[in-house]
Design a protein around this motif. Sequence first.
Motif, PDB file in Angstrom:
ATOM      1  N   VAL A  87       0.676  -1.220  -0.045  1.00 30.51           N
ATOM      2  CA  VAL A  87       0.366   0.376  -0.048  1.00 30.51           C
ATOM      3  C   VAL A  87       1.037   1.255  -0.462  1.00 30.51           C
ATOM      4  N   GLU A  88       0.205   2.079  -0.597  1.00 32.93           N
ATOM      5  CA  GLU A  88       1.836   3.288  -1.303  1.00 32.93           C
ATOM      6  C   GLU A  88       0.711   4.012  -0.745  1.00 32.93           C
ATOM      7  N   TRP A  89       1.063   5.560  -0.218  1.00 37.71           N
ATOM      8  CA  TRP A  89       0.267   6.362   1.226  1.00 37.71           C
ATOM      9  C   TRP A  89       0.905   7.600   0.477  1.00 37.71           C
ATOM     10  N   VAL A  90       0.532   8.486   1.067  1.00 41.02           N
ATOM     11  CA  VAL A  90       0.632   9.860   1.470  1.00 41.02           C
ATOM     12  C   VAL A  90      -0.326   9.917   3.301  1.00 41.02           C
ATOM     13  N   ASP A  91       0.393  10.405   4.200  1.00 42.40           N
ATOM     14  CA  ASP A  91      -0.143  10.738   5.002  1.00 42.40           C
ATOM     15  C   ASP A  91      -0.242  12.737   5.396  1.00 42.40           C
ATOM     16  N   HIS A  92      -1.044  13.165   5.865  1.00 45.85           N
ATOM     17  CA  HIS A  92      -1.331  14.141   6.351  1.00 45.85           C
ATOM     18  C   HIS A  92      -1.473  14.063   8.612  1.00 45.85           C
ATOM     19  N   LEU A  93      -1.291  15.400   8.699  1.00 44.23           N
ATOM     20  CA  LEU A  93      -1.234  15.295  10.169  1.00 44.23           C
ATOM     21  C   LEU A  93      -0.572  16.509  10.622  1.00 44.23           C
ATOM     22  N   THR A  94      -1.649  16.994  11.992  1.00 39.48           N
ATOM     23  CA  THR A  94      -1.186  18.802  12.625  1.00 39.48           C
ATOM     24  C   THR A  94      -0.468  18.125  13.839  1.00 39.48           C
ATOM     25  N   ASP A  95       0.184  19.175  14.111  1.00 39.21           N
ATOM     26  CA  ASP A  95       0.786  18.917  15.410  1.00 39.21           C
ATOM     27  C   ASP A  95      -0.004  19.808  16.341  1.00 39.21           C
ATOM     28  N   ARG A  96       0.505  19.857  17.590  1.00 39.95           N
ATOM     29  CA  ARG A  96      -0.625  20.689  18.599  1.00 39.95           C
ATOM     30  C   ARG A  96      -0.436  22.642  18.346  1.00 39.95           C
ATOM     31  N   GLU A  97       0.376  22.952  17.907  1.00 39.21           N
ATOM     32  CA  GLU A  97       0.582  24.137  17.854  1.00 39.21           C
ATOM     33  C   GLU A  97      -0.079  24.625  16.316  1.00 39.21           C
ATOM     34  N   GLY A  98      -0.671  23.367  15.552  1.00 41.12           N
ATOM     35  CA  GLY A  98      -1.329  24.106  14.220  1.00 41.12           C
ATOM     36  C   GLY A  98      -0.388  23.348  12.754  1.00 41.12           C
ATOM     37  N   ASN A  99       0.419  23.406  12.930  1.00 39.44           N
ATOM     38  CA  ASN A  99       1.476  22.966  12.066  1.00 39.44           C
ATOM     39  C   ASN A  99       1.074  21.626  11.602  1.00 39.44           C
ATOM     40  N   HIS A 100       1.226  21.957  10.138  1.00 37.29           N
ATOM     41  CA  HIS A 100       0.420  20.783   9.365  1.00 37.29           C
ATOM     42  C   HIS A 100       2.060  20.038   8.940  1.00 37.29           C
ATOM     43  N   TYR A 101       2.007  18.405   8.300  1.00 41.28           N
ATOM     44  CA  TYR A 101       3.021  17.355   7.888  1.00 41.28           C
ATOM     45  C   TYR A 101       2.449  16.745   7.452  1.00 41.28           C
ATOM     46  N   SER A 102       2.908  16.317   5.911  1.00 41.31           N
ATOM     47  CA  SER A 102       2.743  15.140   5.257  1.00 41.31           C
ATOM     48  C   SER A 102       3.951  13.865   4.885  1.00 41.31           C
ATOM     49  N   ASN A 103       3.799  13.333   4.770  1.00 46.90           N
ATOM     50  CA  ASN A 103       4.691  12.361   4.469  1.00 46.90           C
ATOM     51  C   ASN A 103       4.512  10.964   3.621  1.00 46.90           C
ATOM     52  N   GLN A 104       4.941  10.645   3.193  1.00 48.95           N
ATOM     53  CA  GLN A 104       5.112   9.350   2.471  1.00 48.95           C
ATOM     54  C   GLN A 104       5.165   8.061   2.747  1.00 48.95           C
ATOM     55  N   GLY A 105       4.524   7.202   1.902  1.00 48.35           N
ATOM     56  CA  GLY A 105       5.351   5.411   2.269  1.00 48.35           C
ATOM     57  C   GLY A 105       5.077   4.521   1.568  1.00 48.35           C
ATOM     58  N   VAL A 106       5.160   3.458   2.511  1.00 42.24           N
ATOM     59  CA  VAL A 106       4.168   2.164   1.865  1.00 42.24           C
ATOM     60  C   VAL A 106       4.576   0.571   3.788  1.00 42.24           C
ATOM     61  N   HIS A 107       3.522   0.502   2.929  1.00 36.30           N
ATOM     62  CA  HIS A 107       2.762  -0.973   3.886  1.00 36.30           C
ATOM     63  C   HIS A 107       2.778  -2.051   3.464  1.00 36.30           C
ATOM     64  N   VAL A 108       3.954  -2.859   2.994  1.00 36.91           N
ATOM     65  CA  VAL A 108       3.723  -4.293   2.741  1.00 36.91           C
ATOM     66  C   VAL A 108       3.297  -5.071   3.327  1.00 36.91           C
ATOM     67  N   LEU A 109       2.377  -5.913   3.597  1.00 35.25           N
ATOM     68  CA  LEU A 109       2.004  -7.126   4.382  1.00 35.25           C
ATOM     69  C   LEU A 109       2.540  -8.127   3.974  1.00 35.25           C
ATOM     70  N   ARG A 110       1.652  -9.291   4.667  1.00 31.33           N
ATOM     71  CA  ARG A 110       1.742 -10.752   4.334  1.00 31.33           C
ATOM     72  C   ARG A 110       0.660 -11.330   5.484  1.00 31.33           C
ATOM     73  N   ILE A 111      -0.502 -11.272   4.339  1.00 33.67           N
ATOM     74  CA  ILE A 111      -1.746 -11.942   4.974  1.00 33.67           C
ATOM     75  C   ILE A 111      -1.914 -13.333   4.678  1.00 33.67           C
ATOM     76  N   LYS A 112      -2.412 -14.411   5.483  1.00 27.42           N
ATOM     77  CA  LYS A 112      -2.671 -15.678   5.633  1.00 27.42           C
ATOM     78  C   LYS A 112      -4.110 -15.775   6.217  1.00 27.42           C
ATOM     79  N   TRP A 113      -4.779 -16.187   5.327  1.00 29.74           N
ATOM     80  CA  TRP A 113      -6.014 -16.786   5.353  1.00 29.74           C
ATOM     81  C   TRP A 113      -6.608 -15.810   5.902  1.00 29.74           C
ATOM     82  N   ALA A 114      -7.024 -14.376   5.435  1.00 30.88           N
ATOM     83  CA  ALA A 114      -7.532 -13.076   5.830  1.00 30.88           C
ATOM     84  C   ALA A 114      -7.036 -12.178   7.108  1.00 30.88           C
ATOM     85  N   LYS A 115      -5.825 -12.918   7.643  1.00 35.00           N
ATOM     86  CA  LYS A 115      -5.182 -12.083   9.432  1.00 35.00           C
ATOM     87  C   LYS A 115      -3.822 -11.950   8.050  1.00 35.00           C
ATOM     88  N   ILE A 116      -3.343 -10.625   9.155  1.00 35.65           N
ATOM     89  CA  ILE A 116      -2.041  -9.790   8.639  1.00 35.65           C
ATOM     90  C   ILE A 116      -1.421 -10.501   9.572  1.00 35.65           C
TER      91      ILE A 116
END
Length: 161
Positions: A87-116
């Motif tokens: 899963v390739e993604w871009v995330d967004h969040l705000t710190d406690r002072e209202g500054n915005h951040y964004s990062n990008q990355g990937v989740h790599v998963l192995r799934i067996k019978w519907a369980k991660i």
Amino acid sequence: MYHAIVRRNLRNSFAEVNRGNYPAVVRQFAPDAEHWFSGSHALAGGRHDAEQIQRWYDRLAEVMPDLRFELKKVVAKGWPWDTVAFVEWVDHLTDREGNHYSNQGVHVLRIKWAKITELHIYCDTALLASVCDALGQQGVTEAVAPPIGHPGPFRAALPAG
């Protein structure tokens, strides 16, 4: 058809994260799943049991309560007993002072019978560490706490090809 279901389930899982419904995400892990995040920051390291994975998601909710993911690509291959997904993604969040951040990355998963059974998370860890430091300076102690689980490398590598 199977891969379409896996992709839909992964999109739904990220939608649950966006809603802050972490229990729905945690329930998808196998009891002995491996949960690993690269880098040197409060969210890094490896976890190998349900209690540690739950604690990690509790920390994520506290540190980044408005975290939102925008999915770019979702890919799955393999059989129901051994599926690998990305899963390739871009995330967004705000710190406690209202500054915005964004990062990008990937989740790599192995799934067996519907369980991660394995989740490995990769992103710009220097950026994430700086966000955690900023949050720590804003009084979010969990943002600068030691990683949950062990800081070392993960147990097993995902299969090639």
